[in-house]
Write an enzyme that holds these catalytic residues in place. Structure first.
Site, short mmCIF file in Angstrom:
data_model
loop_
_atom_site.label_atom_id
_atom_site.label_comp_id
_atom_site.label_asym_id
_atom_site.label_seq_id
_atom_site.Cartn_x
_atom_site.Cartn_y
_atom_site.Cartn_z
N ASN A 18 31.02 51.13 38.07
CA ASN A 18 31.71 52.25 38.75
C ASN A 18 31.66 53.51 37.89
O ASN A 18 31.48 54.61 38.41
CB ASN A 18 33.15 51.88 39.10
CG ASN A 18 33.23 51.12 40.41
OD1 ASN A 18 33.05 51.69 41.48
ND2 ASN A 18 33.45 49.82 40.34
N ARG A 69 52.66 47.10 25.23
CA ARG A 69 51.84 47.84 26.21
C ARG A 69 52.21 49.32 26.26
O ARG A 69 51.36 50.19 26.44
CB ARG A 69 51.99 47.21 27.60
CG ARG A 69 51.33 45.85 27.71
CD ARG A 69 51.16 45.45 29.15
NE ARG A 69 52.45 45.10 29.75
CZ ARG A 69 52.79 45.35 31.00
NH1 ARG A 69 51.97 45.95 31.81
NH2 ARG A 69 53.97 44.99 31.46
N MET A 94 41.16 46.25 32.76
CA MET A 94 41.85 44.98 32.95
C MET A 94 43.22 44.93 32.27
O MET A 94 43.67 43.86 31.88
CB MET A 94 40.97 43.83 32.45
CG MET A 94 39.63 43.72 33.17
SD MET A 94 39.81 43.61 34.95
CE MET A 94 40.36 41.91 35.08
N ILE A 96 47.38 46.31 32.63
CA ILE A 96 48.36 46.94 33.53
C ILE A 96 48.87 48.20 32.87
O ILE A 96 49.23 48.21 31.70
CB ILE A 96 49.50 45.95 33.85
CG1 ILE A 96 48.94 44.83 34.74
CG2 ILE A 96 50.65 46.67 34.56
CD1 ILE A 96 49.89 43.70 34.99
N ASN A 111 42.67 54.17 40.96
CA ASN A 111 42.08 52.86 40.69
C ASN A 111 41.20 52.47 41.86
O ASN A 111 41.42 52.93 42.98
CB ASN A 111 43.18 51.81 40.49
CG ASN A 111 42.62 50.43 40.16
OD1 ASN A 111 41.67 50.32 39.37
ND2 ASN A 111 43.15 49.39 40.76
N HIS A 113 39.79 49.01 43.87
CA HIS A 113 40.06 47.57 43.98
C HIS A 113 39.13 46.98 45.05
O HIS A 113 38.96 47.56 46.12
CB HIS A 113 41.53 47.36 44.37
CG HIS A 113 41.90 45.91 44.46
ND1 HIS A 113 42.12 45.12 43.34
CD2 HIS A 113 42.03 45.08 45.53
CE1 HIS A 113 42.39 43.89 43.72
NE2 HIS A 113 42.35 43.84 45.04
N THR A 145 50.56 53.30 40.85
CA THR A 145 52.01 53.30 40.66
C THR A 145 52.34 52.05 39.87
O THR A 145 51.44 51.31 39.47
CB THR A 145 52.73 53.27 42.03
OG1 THR A 145 52.24 52.14 42.76
CG2 THR A 145 52.49 54.54 42.82
N ASP A 149 48.12 47.26 42.16
CA ASP A 149 47.29 47.55 43.34
C ASP A 149 48.14 47.98 44.55
O ASP A 149 47.80 47.67 45.70
CB ASP A 149 46.43 46.33 43.72
CG ASP A 149 45.51 45.91 42.58
OD1 ASP A 149 45.02 46.79 41.86
OD2 ASP A 149 45.30 44.69 42.40
C1 GRF Z 1 35.14 46.36 40.43
O1 GRF Z 1 34.93 45.36 41.39
C2 GRF Z 1 36.45 47.08 40.68
O2 GRF Z 1 36.77 47.16 42.04
C3 GRF Z 1 37.45 46.20 39.98
O3 GRF Z 1 36.78 45.75 38.82
C4 GRF Z 1 35.36 45.78 39.04
C5 GRF Z 1 34.79 46.64 37.96
O4 GRF Z 1 33.39 46.65 37.96
N1 GRF Z 1 38.65 46.92 39.69
P1 GRF Z 1 32.60 47.65 37.05
O5 GRF Z 1 33.06 47.42 35.60
O6 GRF Z 1 32.90 49.04 37.51
O7 GRF Z 1 31.16 47.28 37.22
#
Ligand code: GRF
Length: 204
Positions: A18, A69, A94, A96, A111, A113, A145, A149
């Protein structure tokens, strides 16, 4: 005079596809943003290398160096301020996010998801969708928030669940849509076209 570009930070823990889609959108002029910094909680995250290749600052912050955290997020916040960040995009991050970041960046943390929220929050969303037997799944870009998710939804895209699907092809199909809608959502923010009213995000 060129308009001032949105100063964007990306937080990522893993492969960073991403992030790559965001970088490509910037490089191709589809996203009016400057990648101000990429921060990871994993030293070996390929996302950091992708940032460096683009010429963006790439920072590993070791969670073990902070007691909790909140303290970790305070360390992140220092970088965000130093880099004059206006919007934070979580991309496969990964951890929170705590109030420390959310209060500093209200409705300014996004974010992505891999499900049609509010269905299937949390981990392994694609497998959850398959196990439930849905015929359509997809992805969601939302503001962050405190609930996992659970924030206001900015953009969603659907993909079909096919006969005989397993998590892998479904994940790939969803990922293609993630790479399309995440840069688009950030561009909407960059253009100042998003307003949040309660749970609803209005797009002008
Ligand atoms: C994606 O599926 C995203 O929706 C989720 O974690 C994954 C991250 O993939 N939150 P990448 O590291 O962007 O390839």
């Amino acid at each position: 005079m060129p308009e001032k570009k949105l100063r964007l930070a990306v937080l990522a823990s893993g492969r960073g596809t991403n992030l790559q889609a965001i970088i490509e959108a910037i490089e191709k002029g589809r996203l009016d943003a400057t990648l101000a910094v990429v921060i990871s909680n994993k030293a070996e995250a390929p996302a950091l290398e992708r940032a460096r290749k683009h010429g963006a600052p790439a920072v590993f912050l070791d969670p073990k160096a902070t007691p909790d955290r909140e303290a970790y997020d305070a360390a992140i916040l220092e970088y965000l301020k130093k880099c004059e960040v206006e919007l934070v995009a979580l991309a496969g991050y990964m951890k929170i996010v705590t109030r420390v970041l959310i209060d500093a960046y209200p409705n300014r943390i996004m974010n992505i998801h891999p499900s049609l929220l509010p269905a299937f929050p949390g981990l392994k969303a694609q497998q959850q969708a398959l196990d439930w037997g849905v015929k359509v799944s997809g992805c969601t870009v939302h503001f962050v928030t405190e609930g996992v998710d659970a924030g206001p939804i900015i953009r969603q895209a659907t993909v079909p669940v096919l006969e005989g699907d397993t998590a892998e092809p479904l994940e790939a199909r969803i990922l293609t849509e993630e790479h399309r809608i995440y840069p688009e959502a950030i561009q909407l923010f960059a253009e100042g076209r998003l307003t949040v009213q309660g749970r609803r995000v209005h797009i002008r």
